[in-house]
Design a protein around this motif. Sequence first.
Motif, short mmCIF file in Angstrom:
data_model
loop_
_atom_site.label_atom_id
_atom_site.label_comp_id
_atom_site.label_asym_id
_atom_site.label_seq_id
_atom_site.Cartn_x
_atom_site.Cartn_y
_atom_site.Cartn_z
N UNK A 1 -30.98 -74.23 -36.73
CA UNK A 1 -30.48 -73.60 -35.50
C UNK A 1 -30.69 -72.09 -35.58
N UNK A 2 -30.37 -71.50 -36.72
CA UNK A 2 -30.55 -70.07 -36.91
C UNK A 2 -32.01 -69.66 -36.75
N UNK A 3 -32.92 -70.44 -37.33
CA UNK A 3 -34.34 -70.13 -37.21
C UNK A 3 -34.81 -70.25 -35.76
N UNK A 4 -34.30 -71.25 -35.05
CA UNK A 4 -34.68 -71.45 -33.65
C UNK A 4 -34.24 -70.29 -32.78
N UNK A 5 -33.04 -69.78 -33.04
CA UNK A 5 -32.46 -68.73 -32.20
C UNK A 5 -32.44 -67.37 -32.92
#
Length: 241
Positions: free
Chosen positions: A100-104
């Motif tokens: 999630x962190x990498x996506x956003x």
Amino acid sequence: MNVYLFEFIGTCMLILLGNGIVANLVLKGTKGSDSGWVGISLAWGIAVFVGVYISADVSGAHLNPAVSIGLAAAGKFGWDLVPGYIIAQILGAFTGNILVWLTYKKQYEATDDKGSILATFSTAPAIRSPFWNLVTEIIGTFVLVFGVFYIAGGTISNEPVSLGSLDALPVALLVMGIGFSLGGPTGYAINPARDLGPRIAHSILPLKNKGKSDWSYAWVPIVGPVIGSFLAAFAFMALSV
């Protein structure tokens, strides 16, 4: 095939899609800021469906220490498997939130609200009252685990209970219902791994504008679901006599 691997994969997908909607809702610079609570509840239901469908036929798709513990307490799952399942679930949840962190990544950098950032990882109560927050998590998890017993075809026999891929939709609807009806007070963790794995990720990631990980609250979404799972197991066994 490795049951622990599929518990890891299923839980990873659960958190990626579940906390992904939270990130889409609360971080700056996204296109999903109008999703609201309805969007969160629907997305978590979809996340459960995907996670269960992927892992059901291999690991039984617990994706949740409370489910593993509840099934074991009712004699429907081996206690010897519980530690491995819990470790796989926590690691899967941790990894899912890293994704999630990498996506956003750019949205995290644009967000300066520490509470919003933490919300994309772990749960927090709307009104902080540890005892009543605990009660909420106990009740929500009781509903989840008790429902799982019957969705998975639990009977008075000694046969193990395991979710199959056909159970993915009813379990997803159950989680969705819990979100709509019981999720408001605490954000309905109802799953120790769902809260603990991402909270660990929050504590170690190099997040810009990161605040504290609120470890003083972290025991509630762990202890509450465990108690709720035992109560669900006892109720199931009492009704199956």
